[in-house]
Design an enzyme around this catalytic site. Structure first.
Site, short mmCIF file in Angstrom:
data_model
loop_
_atom_site.label_atom_id
_atom_site.label_comp_id
_atom_site.label_asym_id
_atom_site.label_seq_id
_atom_site.Cartn_x
_atom_site.Cartn_y
_atom_site.Cartn_z
N ASN A 9 47.51 33.77 24.76
CA ASN A 9 47.91 34.95 24.00
C ASN A 9 47.08 36.15 24.42
O ASN A 9 47.13 37.20 23.79
CB ASN A 9 47.73 34.71 22.49
CG ASN A 9 48.96 34.03 21.91
OD1 ASN A 9 50.09 34.33 22.30
ND2 ASN A 9 48.74 33.09 21.01
N HIS A 12 45.66 40.75 28.24
CA HIS A 12 45.10 41.22 29.51
C HIS A 12 45.44 40.24 30.64
O HIS A 12 45.88 40.64 31.72
CB HIS A 12 43.59 41.38 29.35
CG HIS A 12 42.90 41.79 30.60
ND1 HIS A 12 42.95 43.07 31.07
CD2 HIS A 12 42.18 41.07 31.49
CE1 HIS A 12 42.27 43.13 32.21
NE2 HIS A 12 41.80 41.92 32.49
N LYS A 13 45.26 38.94 30.37
CA LYS A 13 45.58 37.93 31.37
C LYS A 13 47.08 37.96 31.70
O LYS A 13 47.47 37.85 32.86
CB LYS A 13 45.23 36.52 30.86
CG LYS A 13 43.73 36.19 30.82
CD LYS A 13 43.56 34.71 30.45
CE LYS A 13 42.13 34.29 30.21
NZ LYS A 13 42.00 32.88 29.79
N ASP A 69 41.59 26.84 32.18
CA ASP A 69 40.38 26.55 31.41
C ASP A 69 39.18 26.86 32.30
O ASP A 69 39.21 26.55 33.49
CB ASP A 69 40.36 25.09 30.94
CG ASP A 69 39.44 24.91 29.73
OD1 ASP A 69 39.36 25.84 28.89
OD2 ASP A 69 38.80 23.85 29.61
N THR A 70 38.17 27.48 31.72
CA THR A 70 37.02 27.95 32.50
C THR A 70 35.72 27.47 31.90
O THR A 70 35.59 27.36 30.68
CB THR A 70 37.01 29.51 32.52
OG1 THR A 70 38.16 29.97 33.21
CG2 THR A 70 35.77 30.05 33.21
N PHE A 149 33.07 40.17 29.29
CA PHE A 149 32.99 39.38 28.06
C PHE A 149 32.18 38.12 28.34
O PHE A 149 31.73 37.88 29.46
CB PHE A 149 34.41 39.02 27.55
CG PHE A 149 35.12 38.02 28.41
CD1 PHE A 149 35.67 38.38 29.62
CD2 PHE A 149 35.21 36.68 28.01
CE1 PHE A 149 36.31 37.45 30.43
CE2 PHE A 149 35.86 35.74 28.81
CZ PHE A 149 36.41 36.13 30.02
N ASP A 152 29.17 37.27 30.98
CA ASP A 152 29.09 38.26 32.07
C ASP A 152 27.72 38.94 32.20
O ASP A 152 27.24 39.12 33.33
CB ASP A 152 30.17 39.33 31.91
CG ASP A 152 31.52 38.87 32.45
OD1 ASP A 152 31.57 37.83 33.12
OD2 ASP A 152 32.53 39.56 32.18
N LYS A 172 35.19 42.77 39.76
CA LYS A 172 34.97 41.41 39.27
C LYS A 172 36.16 40.51 39.62
O LYS A 172 35.98 39.42 40.17
CB LYS A 172 34.72 41.42 37.75
CG LYS A 172 34.52 40.02 37.19
CD LYS A 172 34.43 39.96 35.67
CE LYS A 172 34.62 38.54 35.18
NZ LYS A 172 34.75 38.42 33.73
N HIS A 177 36.02 33.58 39.69
CA HIS A 177 36.62 32.26 39.49
C HIS A 177 38.10 32.35 39.10
O HIS A 177 38.96 31.79 39.75
CB HIS A 177 35.81 31.54 38.40
CG HIS A 177 35.52 32.40 37.19
ND1 HIS A 177 34.82 33.58 37.28
CD2 HIS A 177 35.87 32.29 35.89
CE1 HIS A 177 34.74 34.15 36.08
NE2 HIS A 177 35.37 33.38 35.22
#
Ligand code: IMP
Length: 191
Positions: A9, A12-13, A69-70, A149, A152, A172, A177
């Site tokens: 949701n 931005h992504k 997933d990160t 965020f 960072d 960035k 990643h």
């Protein structure tokens, strides 16, 4: 045009992916398919969680889907916080508390090597494809910078003398990643 769900949701992504895919595909977010559930992220690996999310959407909503997933993997901490990065200091997903705990656990340690790793799971019909993106770097002694965020302000990518939080978002994204994993996904999708 083919519909494909990005299990997020995060506006931005979604914007980022839509602008790269253009008119080739119709990228839908979770809200667009009427999903406002908390999709379970109960696996103990990034791969497992990305797959759980993508398969959940396929099973319950019928759409082909990808999910990411990160985690931040710190060598001196045996790979922690890793898959638990969002909840390192507790269930509240509090970035400031997470960073403070990380700096406390790294206090006095000479080996500061770390990496962010993103895994993307793409589910098309019954097929699963996993892609990843990594950026190597170091945990700083204290926070620096105010953009971005999460962790960072305490992550300095290898070869640079600024933290992610001191870089603008284009700089960035070019080395991050998530940027690298997303690039692999999009190269595959638009082929
Ligand atoms: P997610 O899988 O994208 O939700 O990321 C899980 C957690 O990893 C986030 O809550 C952040 O704490 C951390 N994280 C992910 N990506 C980044 C990033 O680009 N910078 C800093 N922290 C990040």
């Amino acid at each position: 045009m083919r519909d494909l769900v990005f299990a997020t949701n995060n506006a931005h992504k979604l914007d980022e992916v839509r602008s790269i895919v253009g008119h080739r595909m119709n990228i839908l977010g979770l809200r667009d398919i009427g999903c406002d559930e908390d999709i379970p992220e109960t696996a103990d690996t990034l791969e497992g969680n990305a797959e759980l999310k993508a398969r959940y959407v396929k099973e319950h909503y019928g759409y082909d889907c990808f999910a990411d997933d990160t985690g931040l993997e710190v060598d001196a901490l045996g790979g922690a916080p890793g898959v638990y990065s969002a909840r390192y200091a507790g269930p509240g997903h509090d970035s400031k508390a997470n960073m403070e705990l990380l700096l406390k656990n790294m206090n006095g340690r000479a080996d500061r090597r770390a990496r962010f790793r993103t895994v993307i799971a793409l589910v098309e019909g019954d097929d699963l494809r996993l892609l990843d993106g990594v950026v190597e770097g170091f945990i700083t002694d204290g926070p620096k910078g105010s953009s971005g965020f999460g962790y960072d302000p305490v992550f300095r990518p290898e070869g640079l003398d600024v933290t992610f939080a001191e870089m603008d978002s284009d700089a960035k994204n070019a080395i991050s990643h998530r940027g690298r994993a997303m690039k692999k996904l999009l190269e595959y999708l638009i082929k």
